[in-house]
Design a protein around this motif. Structure first.
Motif, PDB file in Angstrom:
ATOM      1  N   GLU A   1      -3.481  45.428  28.336  1.00  0.00           N
ATOM      2  CA  GLU A   1      -3.367  46.648  29.129  1.00  0.00           C
ATOM      3  C   GLU A   1      -4.114  47.743  28.376  1.00  0.00           C
ATOM      4  O   GLU A   1      -3.915  47.921  27.173  1.00  0.00           O
ATOM      5  N   ILE A   2      -4.984  48.441  29.101  1.00  0.00           N
ATOM      6  CA  ILE A   2      -5.813  49.489  28.508  1.00  0.00           C
ATOM      7  C   ILE A   2      -5.486  50.809  29.183  1.00  0.00           C
ATOM      8  O   ILE A   2      -5.369  50.879  30.405  1.00  0.00           O
ATOM      9  N   ARG A   3      -5.359  51.837  28.361  1.00  0.00           N
ATOM     10  CA  ARG A   3      -5.137  53.195  28.865  1.00  0.00           C
ATOM     11  C   ARG A   3      -6.098  54.141  28.168  1.00  0.00           C
ATOM     12  O   ARG A   3      -6.338  54.007  26.971  1.00  0.00           O
ATOM     13  N   ASN A   4      -6.618  55.094  28.927  1.00  0.00           N
ATOM     14  CA  ASN A   4      -7.356  56.185  28.299  1.00  0.00           C
ATOM     15  C   ASN A   4      -6.350  57.119  27.652  1.00  0.00           C
ATOM     16  O   ASN A   4      -5.269  57.353  28.213  1.00  0.00           O
ATOM     17  N   ALA A   5      -6.690  57.664  26.498  1.00  0.00           N
ATOM     18  CA  ALA A   5      -5.793  58.606  25.829  1.00  0.00           C
ATOM     19  C   ALA A   5      -5.555  59.837  26.705  1.00  0.00           C
ATOM     20  O   ALA A   5      -4.523  60.498  26.584  1.00  0.00           O
ATOM     21  N   SER A   6      -6.479  60.127  27.617  1.00  0.00           N
ATOM     22  CA  SER A   6      -6.331  61.278  28.505  1.00  0.00           C
ATOM     23  C   SER A   6      -5.346  61.012  29.642  1.00  0.00           C
ATOM     24  O   SER A   6      -4.998  61.916  30.394  1.00  0.00           O
TER      25      SER A   6
ATOM     26  N   ALA B   1       3.478  58.033  32.103  1.00  0.00           N
ATOM     27  CA  ALA B   1       4.350  57.349  31.136  1.00  0.00           C
ATOM     28  C   ALA B   1       3.768  55.988  30.744  1.00  0.00           C
ATOM     29  O   ALA B   1       3.345  55.213  31.593  1.00  0.00           O
ATOM     30  N   ILE B   2       3.787  55.717  29.450  1.00  0.00           N
ATOM     31  CA  ILE B   2       3.254  54.466  28.906  1.00  0.00           C
ATOM     32  C   ILE B   2       4.217  53.299  29.126  1.00  0.00           C
ATOM     33  O   ILE B   2       3.830  52.137  29.029  1.00  0.00           O
ATOM     34  N   GLU B   3       5.461  53.604  29.444  1.00  0.00           N
ATOM     35  CA  GLU B   3       6.494  52.574  29.577  1.00  0.00           C
ATOM     36  C   GLU B   3       6.151  51.515  30.624  1.00  0.00           C
ATOM     37  O   GLU B   3       6.524  50.358  30.472  1.00  0.00           O
TER      38      GLU B   3
ATOM     39  N   TRP C   1       0.507  34.059  25.997  1.00  0.00           N
ATOM     40  CA  TRP C   1       0.918  33.884  24.612  1.00  0.00           C
ATOM     41  C   TRP C   1       0.990  35.229  23.892  1.00  0.00           C
ATOM     42  O   TRP C   1       1.926  35.507  23.152  1.00  0.00           O
ATOM     43  N   ILE C   2      -0.008  36.091  24.119  1.00  0.00           N
ATOM     44  CA  ILE C   2      -0.094  37.383  23.435  1.00  0.00           C
ATOM     45  C   ILE C   2      -0.348  38.469  24.470  1.00  0.00           C
ATOM     46  O   ILE C   2      -1.155  38.294  25.386  1.00  0.00           O
ATOM     47  N   GLY C   3       0.300  39.607  24.298  1.00  0.00           N
ATOM     48  CA  GLY C   3       0.014  40.806  25.071  1.00  0.00           C
ATOM     49  C   GLY C   3      -0.420  41.911  24.129  1.00  0.00           C
ATOM     50  O   GLY C   3       0.139  42.042  23.035  1.00  0.00           O
ATOM     51  N   VAL C   4      -1.411  42.691  24.530  1.00  0.00           N
ATOM     52  CA  VAL C   4      -1.895  43.785  23.695  1.00  0.00           C
ATOM     53  C   VAL C   4      -1.996  45.048  24.544  1.00  0.00           C
ATOM     54  O   VAL C   4      -2.568  45.021  25.636  1.00  0.00           O
ATOM     55  N   LEU C   5      -1.439  46.126  24.042  1.00  0.00           N
ATOM     56  CA  LEU C   5      -1.570  47.441  24.666  1.00  0.00           C
ATOM     57  C   LEU C   5      -2.519  48.263  23.802  1.00  0.00           C
ATOM     58  O   LEU C   5      -2.313  48.380  22.591  1.00  0.00           O
ATOM     59  N   LEU C   6      -3.559  48.801  24.439  1.00  0.00           N
ATOM     60  CA  LEU C   6      -4.535  49.623  23.730  1.00  0.00           C
ATOM     61  C   LEU C   6      -4.652  50.975  24.422  1.00  0.00           C
ATOM     62  O   LEU C   6      -4.910  51.031  25.631  1.00  0.00           O
TER      63      LEU C   6
ATOM     64  N   THR D   1      -3.480  54.098  19.985  1.00  0.00           N
ATOM     65  CA  THR D   1      -2.279  53.285  19.842  1.00  0.00           C
ATOM     66  C   THR D   1      -2.637  51.831  20.117  1.00  0.00           C
ATOM     67  O   THR D   1      -3.438  51.547  21.008  1.00  0.00           O
ATOM     68  N   ALA D   2      -2.040  50.939  19.348  1.00  0.00           N
ATOM     69  CA  ALA D   2      -2.200  49.498  19.577  1.00  0.00           C
ATOM     70  C   ALA D   2      -0.839  48.846  19.368  1.00  0.00           C
ATOM     71  O   ALA D   2      -0.166  49.113  18.374  1.00  0.00           O
ATOM     72  N   GLU D   3      -0.439  48.017  20.335  1.00  0.00           N
ATOM     73  CA  GLU D   3       0.822  47.295  20.235  1.00  0.00           C
ATOM     74  C   GLU D   3       0.585  45.845  20.620  1.00  0.00           C
ATOM     75  O   GLU D   3      -0.236  45.555  21.490  1.00  0.00           O
ATOM     76  N   VAL D   4       1.354  44.950  19.987  1.00  0.00           N
ATOM     77  CA  VAL D   4       1.255  43.519  20.269  1.00  0.00           C
ATOM     78  C   VAL D   4       2.605  43.032  20.786  1.00  0.00           C
ATOM     79  O   VAL D   4       3.648  43.335  20.200  1.00  0.00           O
ATOM     80  N   TYR D   5       2.563  42.269  21.876  1.00  0.00           N
ATOM     81  CA  TYR D   5       3.769  41.716  22.497  1.00  0.00           C
ATOM     82  C   TYR D   5       3.700  40.196  22.453  1.00  0.00           C
ATOM     83  O   TYR D   5       2.686  39.598  22.788  1.00  0.00           O
TER      84      TYR D   5
END
Length: 172
Positions: A98-103, A107-109, A128-133, A142-146
């Motif tokens: 999942e990709i989001r612009n910082a602008s 809500a990121i939830e 297998w892997i989820g990544v939020l950028l 921000t970077a998160e791994v699920y």
């Protein structure tokens, strides 16, 4: 898992080196997502890399009952991951991003819940892997791994540190 995350980092490095125009003009997330997928595809030979792919074989991806309401479709139930790395026919689901612009100030939830659902091993379409950028103009904000339906703090810290080492930051 770190092999796959290193491939994501390599794609991000090339993306940031070549696509500054997108950030200068503050283009929409779909355009950013597509261009990132182009670089990601180079890293995952033998895998399909798709944007907004909503299938598992012949089935449509849907949120499990009792979960959050999706904003991805008018019925609020279909899931359209921004970018996936998978094998379409088998199906074999490696990576959902999942990709989001910082602008983006929504809500990121929603993205976090989507990645939890997409990586949940009790759900039939688990990746297998989820990544939020969260992508800022010059770095990863921000970077998160699920993994396994939850935020994997160990892999998130590892990814954040690797991004800092490669000057992509990740001020998590």
């Amino acid at each position: 898992m770190q092999t796959e995350l290193n491939k994501v980092i390599a794609a991000l490095r090339e993306f940031y080196a070549r696509e500054q125009f997108l950030f200068e003009k503050d283009v929409g997330e779909r355009a950013v997502t597509h261009r990132f997928a182009v670089y990601l595809e180079k890293q995952f030979s033998g895998w399909a890399v798709d944007c907004n792919y909503d299938r598992l074989g012949e089935r449509t991806l849907h949120l499990p009952r009792g979960s959050i309401i999706s904003t991805d479709d008018h019925l609020g139930k279909s899931i359209y991951p921004d970018v996936v790395v998978h094998q379409r026919e088998i199906p074999n689901n490696l990576l959902a991003i999942e990709i989001r612009n910082a602008s983006n100030h929504t809500a990121i939830e929603h993205d976090q819940q989507k990645l939890k659902a997409l990586t949940d091993p009790d759900v039939w379409f688990a990746y297998w892997i989820g990544v939020l950028l969260v992508l800022a103009r010059t770095n990863i904000a921000t970077a998160e791994v699920y993994v396994g339906g939850v935020l994997d703090r160990t892999q998130t810290v590892w990814l954040t540190e690797r991004l800092k080492e490669t000057s992509l930051d990740a001020s998590h």
